[in-house]
Design an enzyme around this catalytic site. Structure first.
Site, PDB file in Angstrom:
ATOM      1  N   HIS A 184      24.355   8.542 -59.820  1.00 57.31           N
ATOM      2  CA  HIS A 184      23.234   8.028 -60.601  1.00 57.31           C
ATOM      3  C   HIS A 184      23.657   6.863 -61.495  1.00 57.31           C
ATOM      4  O   HIS A 184      22.932   5.895 -61.656  1.00 57.31           O
ATOM      5  CB  HIS A 184      22.663   9.158 -61.445  1.00 57.31           C
ATOM      6  CG  HIS A 184      21.340   8.833 -62.065  1.00 57.31           C
ATOM      7  ND1 HIS A 184      20.157   8.928 -61.379  1.00 57.31           N
ATOM      8  CD2 HIS A 184      21.017   8.407 -63.299  1.00 57.31           C
ATOM      9  CE1 HIS A 184      19.173   8.575 -62.167  1.00 57.31           C
ATOM     10  NE2 HIS A 184      19.664   8.253 -63.353  1.00 57.31           N
TER      11      HIS A 184
ATOM     12  N   HIS B 261      12.265   8.855 -60.801  1.00 58.67           N
ATOM     13  CA  HIS B 261      12.440  10.062 -61.608  1.00 58.67           C
ATOM     14  C   HIS B 261      12.066  11.259 -60.752  1.00 58.67           C
ATOM     15  O   HIS B 261      11.280  12.112 -61.152  1.00 58.67           O
ATOM     16  CB  HIS B 261      11.612   9.996 -62.903  1.00 58.67           C
ATOM     17  CG  HIS B 261      12.416  10.305 -64.115  1.00 58.67           C
ATOM     18  ND1 HIS B 261      11.946  10.997 -65.201  1.00 58.67           N
ATOM     19  CD2 HIS B 261      13.714  10.034 -64.410  1.00 58.67           C
ATOM     20  CE1 HIS B 261      12.895  11.111 -66.110  1.00 58.67           C
ATOM     21  NE2 HIS B 261      13.973  10.537 -65.655  1.00 58.67           N
TER      22      HIS B 261
END
Lengths: 84, 733
Positions: free
Chosen positions: B43, B89
């Protein structure tokens, strides 16, 4: 017949924007001893049950499945016997 | 500090751990190891994707800031620039849809105003399972209201986006949020910690225990016990963010600020080491000074917290008071927690005690990148092979048409965007529901057009072509409203990159997107990668969502998709060929996800040029690109939006009738124009080298489609309009 009083709040550690807003407002009004405010929900549920155990079990199930968001909320309850 | 942390549990490999020990010349302590764990997660480090991302064209004469900053910036003349980025998200939204989507929106808004820009628009690209199960409906409605509430509270209009429903997204929905801002070029700020000795401040909300390990969590597949990983869920506070936005824009104007960075994934750890790394400096900070929401937080919790609505600000020495003053005015905390150093280390202190000391270059950029094994997955051959002679041509085209019009992927998105405030700030000229949204730039004649696009099914069937099509369609959408495409931002949603098949999809999508970005001159200026979108061993379709911005020089020449005037001629720019490969028709009517979709970028370029030139000359009354559902659905949409009927007369040229009406071949735009302008359109098309074919007329109250002289579809526009509009509402209620 039972009356369940269910209290739902954000879990400890989860941000409570409404609580912090109330806290801030109270502070500006001069309530300067406020340490913390948490805002939650309160529900009253009447159940037609004979056994308190059964009533409790059902309330728990309702809380887990519908009444709360288990990811961010926690709950507690009181169950009182009432006469019609 | 309790028991020793196992690096493997933090997602670090043996090799990575060895490298850390070598770099430090010692074993890291627990806190240091955890900081490495989050920073070297996929990430934050993009370790699986970096080598591939280099393929993207990122330069252009209008590009002011390419990838690597909080957001990309593109020049729109007159000293102004557009700042934009899209971000995923997905994982948080799968666990807690409302808060997951809301904080996704919050995060992307911060990325924009961090650059000094005022956010002016939001778009959302969403993917869910089919709207059948209660679980999917819960995710869908939660995500939509999360987006709506956050954007509406912030006073930023949500102007567009897209949503698809496919079974591959059932357990792993995709929630990609895009934000766009406007900045005067001279006011651009970057996320750099420059100037040794400059104070480092943390501003905005208090730091709590929320979201610890969000970054590592996003770098795993979802599993049954994901619901138990509760600390990763953050609750957003949009009113707080609104204050933060105004306060940040004010301090940026004050001239006290050297650099600023939003605290997103991996919180204080990533913000401090990234700002220091970009400037080639170090940072020393004291966690005991960080204002907290909760009692008894450890240095680890402070460094890893992902509490929302916070920023790190590097301030010119001696001007801390001015910053504090501004933040006090907005009722927010601003506290000096450290300073910029010259030694290249991130030194974390807890009071006087040093609790972590790590080289910022290694932490921020040192994660070893990998090029993974890549192999064409077995399914490709199976799905691409399709024998059309075994697929029956329908007898009742009216029935097929109505079924298709009511497909979840085609029907109106009104149920969604009615929940969004798309008019706040009153700059939105073209509202959701058109090919692209248009916003005016106040005080000028200019406007910008915005869109997001990606057909994941095409990418699944052919990642290379699917990637090309995603970019081409985004650009085509902009051209349809009369905008010149300028730049792209992308959100690459894929499965587990360690699986050779997934990596192959990734590689090919990027290659395809890059080719199209080069051909259409739309460099990639920012973006985000989201891997591990899998559950129960099944990956989502490769879904490289493309967000794009276009410039409209004169907002009086905007074109919208609805037919305007009875008597106007309807024409197709591009070749009117069919192409059922990967179509919604095959899926809905025949239950097949198959075929091999493709695009010719040279033809695409010509079609877009033709349409753009025609909008500039002001000869088009409507324009709408042919996409899911094919030509007839496209025309039905223009009828519905215009509240008027149309008569279409097509020649199949020997092709199947279903292909003629419902094929989704690329590079086609349907326009309507008055008869006397047809000559002009033909002239333009000759100049750019593409075809234009007149196929019918705007007329009456009915949509009538004839092929080879047979009337195949005849429908009342008011009737189909109702069906099309109410579909999602019906499914949800």
């Amino acid at each position: 017949m039972f009356l369940a009083k269910v209290y739902i709040t954000y879990k400890k550690g989860v941000l409570d924007p409404q609580g912090s807003t109330v806290k801030k407002a109270l502070g500006t009004m001069g309530f300067d001893t406020i340490e913390d405010v948490r805002v939650g929900k309160y529900m009253e549920i009447m159940l037609e049950e004979k056994e308190k155990d059964v009533a409790e079990q059902k309330i728990k199930e309702m809380c887990d499945k519908v009444l709360t968001n288990p990811v961010i909320e926690e709950y507690s309850y009181d169950i009182l016997e009432v006469r019609k | 500090m309790g028991k020793k942390v196992d690096y493997r549990e933090l997602g670090l490999t043996d090799k990575e751990y060895q490298l850390i020990v070598e770099t430090l010349g010692r074993e890291p302590n627990d806190l240091e190891l955890e900081m490495y764990g989050v920073m070297w997660s996929e990430h934050c480090s993009y370790k699986n994707s970096k080598p591939m991302l280099k393929r993207f064209p990122t330069r252009g004469k209008r590009v002011i800031q390419g990838p690597g900053e909080n957001a990309g910036i593109v020049d729109i003349d007159d000293g102004q620039a557009v700042v934009m980025k899209i971000e995923s998200h997905n994982h948080p939204s799968a666990i807690e849809p409302y808060q997951g989507a809301a904080t996704g929106v919050g995060g992307i808004i911060r990325d924009i105003f961090t650059m000094g820009a005022r956010p002016i628009a939001l778009l959302d690209s969403l993917r869910f399972g089919e709207l059948k199960s209660e679980r999917v409906k819960h995710l869908f409605s939660g995500v939509v209201s999360g987006i709506a509430d956050y954007g509406n509270c912030m006073g930023i209009p949500t102007v567009g986006g897209e949503v698809y429903f496919e079974s591959c997204y059932t357990d792993n929905p995709l929630v990609n949020a895009m934000c766009v801002g406007i900045v005067n070029k001279k006011d651009i700020v970057r996320g750099k910690a420059s100037g040794v000795g400059n104070p480092v401040m943390i501003v905005g909300a208090l730091t709590g225990r929320d979201g610890i390990h969000g970054a590592s969590f996003a770098s795993e597949e979802l599993s049954e016990d994901s619901e138990e990983k509760r600390p990763a869920v953050q609750v957003g506070d949009p009113f707080m963010e609104k204050l933060l936005l105004e306060a940040c824009l004010e301090i940026l104007k004050s001239g006290c600020v050297v650099g600023i960075q939003d605290l997103g994934a991996a919180g204080l750890t990533s913000a401090s080491c990234e700002t220091a790394s970009r400037a080639g400096n170090g940072i020393e900070l004291d966690v005991s000074l960080v204002p907290r929401r909760e009692e008894g937080m450890t240095p680890r919790e402070v460094m890893l917290s992902e509490s929302q609505e916070r920023m790190l600000v590097i301030v010119k020495k001696g001007r801390e008071n001015e910053i504090e003053e501004i933040f006090r005015k907005w009722d927010l905390a601003a506290v000096t927690i450290g300073r910029v150093t010259d030694d290249g280390f991130l030194r974390v202190k807890d009071g006087d005690r040093v609790v972590a000391e790590l080289p910022v270059k290694s932490l921020a950029e040192g994660a070893p990148t990998t090029v993974n094994e890549s192999k064409q997955p077995a399914y490709i051959k199976d799905v691409q092979r399709i024998q059309y002679d075994q697929i029956p041509v329908p007898e009742d085209f009216n029935e097929v048409f109505l079924k298709l019009l009511a497909s979840e992927n085609i029907c109106s998105r009104e149920w969604i965007y009615r929940q969004y405030d798309h008019m706040v700030r009153t700059n939105t000229l073209v509202l959701p529901g058109a090919d692209a949204a248009v916003l005016r730039i106040k005080g000028t004649k200019k406007g910008i057009a915005l869109t997001t696009d990606c057909n994941g099914r095409y990418c699944y069937l052919n990642p290379l072509e699917g990637g090309r099509i995603a970019v081409a369609e985004a650009a085509r959408n902009l051209v349809c409203v009369g905008a010149e495409p300028l730049a792209a931002t992308d959100c690459l949603n894929f499965g587990n990159p360690k699986k050779p098949g997934v990596y192959w999809q990734f590689e090919n999508c990027i290659e395809g997107m890059s080719q199209a970005c080069e051909a259409l001159n739309t460099p990639v200026i920012s973006g985000n990668v989201s891997f591990y979108n899998e559950s129960k061993e099944k990956a989502v379709y490769p879904t490289p969502v493309v967000g794009m911005v276009g410039l409209i020089r004169d907002i009086n020449k905007i074109v919208t998709p609805g037919f305007k005037k009875e008597g106007d001629l309807i024409a197709v720019i591009g070749e009117n060929h069919g192409g059922l490969d990967g179509s919604e028709y095959l899926r809905v009517i025949h239950g097949r996800v198959a075929g091999n979709p493709s695009i010719d970028l040279e033809k695409e370029k010509a079609v877009q040029k033709c349409c753009l030139e025609a909008t500039k000359q002001g000869i088009l009354n409507s324009a709408h690109d042919v996409s899911e559902g094919g030509l007839l659905i496209n025309i039905a949409e223009s009828c519905i939006k215009g509240g008027v009927g149309a008569r279409i007369e097509l020649d199949s040229e020997g092709k199947r009738w279903d292909e003629v009406l419902f094929g989704e071949a690329q590079s086609r735009i349907v326009v309507s124009l008055s008869e006397h302008n047809c000559k002009l359109l033909e002239k333009i098309s000759e100049q750019v080298g593409c075809k234009v074919l007149i196929i019918g007329k705007v007329a009456g109250k009915k949509l009538i489609a004839r092929v080879d002289g047979s009337t195949l579809v005849k429908q009342d526009v008011a009737e189909i309009s109702r069906k099309w509009r109410e579909r999602i509402k019906c499914l949800m209620e």
